[in-house]
Design a protein around this motif. Structure first.
Motif, PDB file in Angstrom:
ATOM      1  N   ARG A 387       0.565   6.194  -8.920  1.00 36.18           N
ATOM      2  CA  ARG A 387      -0.876   5.996  -9.058  1.00 36.18           C
ATOM      3  C   ARG A 387      -1.298   4.816  -8.183  1.00 36.18           C
ATOM      4  O   ARG A 387      -0.641   3.763  -8.184  1.00 36.18           O
ATOM      5  N   VAL A 388      -2.350   4.991  -7.387  1.00 35.66           N
ATOM      6  CA  VAL A 388      -2.864   3.907  -6.546  1.00 35.66           C
ATOM      7  C   VAL A 388      -4.363   3.766  -6.760  1.00 35.66           C
ATOM      8  O   VAL A 388      -5.036   4.709  -7.176  1.00 35.66           O
ATOM      9  N   GLU A 389      -4.850   2.571  -6.507  1.00 39.52           N
ATOM     10  CA  GLU A 389      -6.289   2.312  -6.543  1.00 39.52           C
ATOM     11  C   GLU A 389      -6.819   2.198  -5.116  1.00 39.52           C
ATOM     12  O   GLU A 389      -6.058   1.928  -4.172  1.00 39.52           O
ATOM     13  N   GLN A 390      -8.092   2.411  -4.937  1.00 38.63           N
ATOM     14  CA  GLN A 390      -8.692   2.268  -3.609  1.00 38.63           C
ATOM     15  C   GLN A 390      -8.436   0.854  -3.076  1.00 38.63           C
ATOM     16  O   GLN A 390      -8.647  -0.137  -3.778  1.00 38.63           O
ATOM     17  N   GLY A 391      -7.942   0.767  -1.853  1.00 40.74           N
ATOM     18  CA  GLY A 391      -7.651  -0.528  -1.253  1.00 40.74           C
ATOM     19  C   GLY A 391      -6.245  -1.023  -1.475  1.00 40.74           C
ATOM     20  O   GLY A 391      -5.839  -2.036  -0.893  1.00 40.74           O
ATOM     21  N   ASP A 392      -5.456  -0.337  -2.311  1.00 41.68           N
ATOM     22  CA  ASP A 392      -4.049  -0.718  -2.491  1.00 41.68           C
ATOM     23  C   ASP A 392      -3.283  -0.497  -1.183  1.00 41.68           C
ATOM     24  O   ASP A 392      -3.537   0.469  -0.453  1.00 41.68           O
ATOM     25  N   VAL A 393      -2.332  -1.362  -0.925  1.00 39.56           N
ATOM     26  CA  VAL A 393      -1.493  -1.208   0.262  1.00 39.56           C
ATOM     27  C   VAL A 393      -0.479  -0.094  -0.014  1.00 39.56           C
ATOM     28  O   VAL A 393       0.297  -0.168  -0.977  1.00 39.56           O
ATOM     29  N   ILE A 394      -0.521   0.949   0.822  1.00 37.03           N
ATOM     30  CA  ILE A 394       0.410   2.070   0.649  1.00 37.03           C
ATOM     31  C   ILE A 394       1.524   2.050   1.692  1.00 37.03           C
ATOM     32  O   ILE A 394       2.541   2.737   1.531  1.00 37.03           O
ATOM     33  N   ALA A 395       1.344   1.265   2.743  1.00 39.64           N
ATOM     34  CA  ALA A 395       2.384   1.151   3.771  1.00 39.64           C
ATOM     35  C   ALA A 395       2.138  -0.094   4.609  1.00 39.64           C
ATOM     36  O   ALA A 395       1.017  -0.610   4.668  1.00 39.64           O
ATOM     37  N   LEU A 396       3.207  -0.580   5.239  1.00 39.30           N
ATOM     38  CA  LEU A 396       3.122  -1.687   6.194  1.00 39.30           C
ATOM     39  C   LEU A 396       3.659  -1.212   7.536  1.00 39.30           C
ATOM     40  O   LEU A 396       4.735  -0.618   7.605  1.00 39.30           O
ATOM     41  N   LEU A 397       2.906  -1.477   8.592  1.00 40.72           N
ATOM     42  CA  LEU A 397       3.400  -1.210   9.934  1.00 40.72           C
ATOM     43  C   LEU A 397       4.102  -2.464  10.440  1.00 40.72           C
ATOM     44  O   LEU A 397       3.525  -3.553  10.415  1.00 40.72           O
ATOM     45  N   HIS A 398       5.345  -2.327  10.874  1.00 37.84           N
ATOM     46  CA  HIS A 398       6.059  -3.408  11.547  1.00 37.84           C
ATOM     47  C   HIS A 398       5.885  -3.147  13.034  1.00 37.84           C
ATOM     48  O   HIS A 398       6.502  -2.232  13.595  1.00 37.84           O
ATOM     49  N   ALA A 399       5.002  -3.917  13.679  1.00 38.41           N
ATOM     50  CA  ALA A 399       4.530  -3.588  15.022  1.00 38.41           C
ATOM     51  C   ALA A 399       4.819  -4.703  16.019  1.00 38.41           C
ATOM     52  O   ALA A 399       4.926  -5.879  15.652  1.00 38.41           O
ATOM     53  N   ARG A 400       4.925  -4.301  17.273  1.00 37.18           N
ATOM     54  CA  ARG A 400       5.145  -5.253  18.362  1.00 37.18           C
ATOM     55  C   ARG A 400       3.849  -5.955  18.732  1.00 37.18           C
ATOM     56  O   ARG A 400       3.845  -7.107  19.172  1.00 37.18           O
ATOM     57  N   GLN A 401       2.707  -5.258  18.565  1.00 36.20           N
ATOM     58  CA  GLN A 401       1.412  -5.827  18.904  1.00 36.20           C
ATOM     59  C   GLN A 401       0.404  -5.479  17.807  1.00 36.20           C
ATOM     60  O   GLN A 401       0.688  -4.694  16.904  1.00 36.20           O
ATOM     61  N   ASP A 402      -0.776  -6.053  17.917  1.00 34.50           N
ATOM     62  CA  ASP A 402      -1.857  -5.807  16.966  1.00 34.50           C
ATOM     63  C   ASP A 402      -3.090  -5.431  17.784  1.00 34.50           C
ATOM     64  O   ASP A 402      -3.892  -6.282  18.153  1.00 34.50           O
ATOM     65  N   GLY A 403      -3.224  -4.133  18.077  1.00 34.90           N
ATOM     66  CA  GLY A 403      -4.308  -3.701  18.950  1.00 34.90           C
ATOM     67  C   GLY A 403      -4.826  -2.333  18.582  1.00 34.90           C
ATOM     68  O   GLY A 403      -4.581  -1.812  17.490  1.00 34.90           O
ATOM     69  N   ALA A 404      -5.538  -1.711  19.524  1.00 35.94           N
ATOM     70  CA  ALA A 404      -6.159  -0.421  19.269  1.00 35.94           C
ATOM     71  C   ALA A 404      -5.121   0.664  19.003  1.00 35.94           C
ATOM     72  O   ALA A 404      -5.314   1.529  18.150  1.00 35.94           O
TER      73      ALA A 404
END
Length: 443
Positions: A387-404
């Motif tokens: 069960r999740v609520e609106q706005g709950d974090v469902i995943a994390l991206l482990h990324a090299r950059q933070d862009g488009a």
């Protein structure tokens, strides 16, 4: 003997002899049977199928077309494992140390990944200094001394299969159970296995989308193993969501280590102990599946499996500190949150879409020439039924950059989660087991 006559016989639904199949495969490897004739034969197989004996002979002909690894100098029954592929599938990283700690030698050749994430070799190369290339002598010596070695595929194993697969890929003849089964098993047999445990995935994140199709493929591979004198067992497992929480190379190594510590995800531990137990039975270290499962569970609980992982990494030049302290593994500089668009229950997680998203971050190879970024990937924070609520974090991206580009990946990840007002019915992780004696289904 002429290829055109063999094609005609198969088109008419007749069973081909061992000599006819060898003639085709040997001729195709040598270039005397051209692509257009081999494509016609493959299409005839798609429509007419093959018997168990034909499929076994095709498998052996492709195995004989190149190098075959002789593991007779290794003491004990060598049990190999193969997975038909899936998202978050890091089972080899766990099974190798776990099965070796139970006394069954694991002499494994693994590949690199082409697609959503790296293969086992790419994942192991997340560990600083890890050598994935050993001479045959080093490989055999390490298995005899330690019980475990994992190396990249070397030499030219089953080249006829590689050539035939490339042809099938462009002639709409990939989806043939006998051709798929012989392709998988030719490489396992060339790699010197005495016995084989298969993890055949079924579901949205797998090549076989239904349990019925997965069981048909499993039956064909088990029949090949039986025909060629290799004890073979196939486990059908669910791939309607990623296996575990981590997707990506170093992330999956860390999750594998946590599982060997006894604190990994329950689904990953369940599948690995199931596969390991079957390997232990085939390796002659237990009389029954139940006895073998208790044995491998004791190896997890005692820390022996984790200790074997450290020894294995050190033996192949890797830094064992990265096993004892997984925070030392490569880390991506950015962690980007993916949030639920609405409240409700997670009723579907499109594993294939998450795999493609991980590839776009750099965790996989869109082409053979592309380089893997070992640090990037996706970390799930919820599972089917949660069960999740609106706005709950469902995943994390482990990324090299933070862009488009990363924002587009985050949107794709969010869309891969289906959220509904009511929970969906669950199905077991291990769906069935296929042996030469038949199919045992669960749930």
């Amino acid at each position: 003997m002429r290829a055109v006559d063999i094609i005609g016989r198969k088109r008419s639904g007749l069973e081909l002899s061992a000599e006819e199949i060898s003639f085709l495969i040997d001729g195709y490897s040598a270039g005397t049977v051209p692509d257009y004739q081999m494509a016609a034969w493959a299409m005839a197989v798609v429509f007419r199928g093959m018997t168990a004996a034909e499929t076994a002979e095709l498998t052996m002909a492709m195995a004989r077309s190149g190098d075959q690894l002789d593991l007779s100098a290794i003491t004990g029954i060598k049990v190999d494992k193969h997975s038909t592929g899936g998202v978050g599938d890091k089972t080899t990283l766990i099974l190798g140390p776990l099965v070796a700690s139970a006394g069954v030698p694991v002499a494994k050749m693994s590949g690199r990944g082409l697609g959503h994430t790296g293969g086992t070799i790419d994942k192991l190369e997340s560990i600083r200094g890890f050598r994935t290339e050993l001479t045959t002598g080093e490989f055999i010596k390490q298995v005899n001394e330690l019980g475990l070695a994992v190396v990249g595929q070397s030499g030219d194993m089953a080249p006829a299969d590689k050539k035939l697969y490339a042809l099938r890929d462009v002639t709409a003849t990939v989806e043939s159970v006998p051709l798929i089964a012989s392709s998988v098993m030719s490489k396992k047999i060339a790699a010197g296995a005495d016995a084989i445990v298969l993890d055949v995935k079924a579901g949205g994140g797998a090549f076989m989308k239904t349990v019925e199709d997965a069981e048909r493929l499993a039956q064909a591979m088990v029949a090949i193993g039986t025909e060629t004198g290799r004890h073979t067992v196939a486990v059908i497992s669910d791939m309607n969501q990623p296996l575990g929480y981590m997707i990506g190379n170093a992330l999956e190594v860390a999750e594998a280590v946590e599982t060997l510590r006894g604190s990994g995800p329950k689904d990953l531990e369940e599948l690995c102990t199931t596969l390991a137990a079957h390997m232990v039975v085939l390796g002659g270290k237990a009389q029954s599946f139940e006895e073998a499962r208790l044995l491998v569970q004791s190896k997890l609980q005692s820390g022996e499996a984790l200790a074997k992982m450290s020894e294995f990494v050190a033996a192949q030049g890797g830094d064992p500190a990265m096993v004892n302290h997984t925070e030392l593994l490569p880390k991506a500089p950015y962690q980007l949150e993916v949030k639920a668009a609405r409240a409700g229950y997670i009723t579907a997680i499109e594993a294939e879409e998450l795999g493609l998203a991980a590839m776009h971050l750099g965790a996989g190879r869109p082409t053979k020439e592309a380089e893997i970024d070992h640090a990037v990937g996706i970390q799930l924070t919820c599972r089917l039924g949660d069960r999740v609520e609106q706005g709950d974090v469902i995943a994390l991206l482990h990324a090299r950059q933070d862009g488009a580009a990363e924002s587009r990946v985050a949107e794709a990840v969010r869309d891969a989660f289906l959220i509904a007002d009511a929970p969906a019915s669950a199905r077991p992780l291990v769906l069935s087991v296929v042996t030469k004696d038949g199919i045992e289904r669960f749930g």
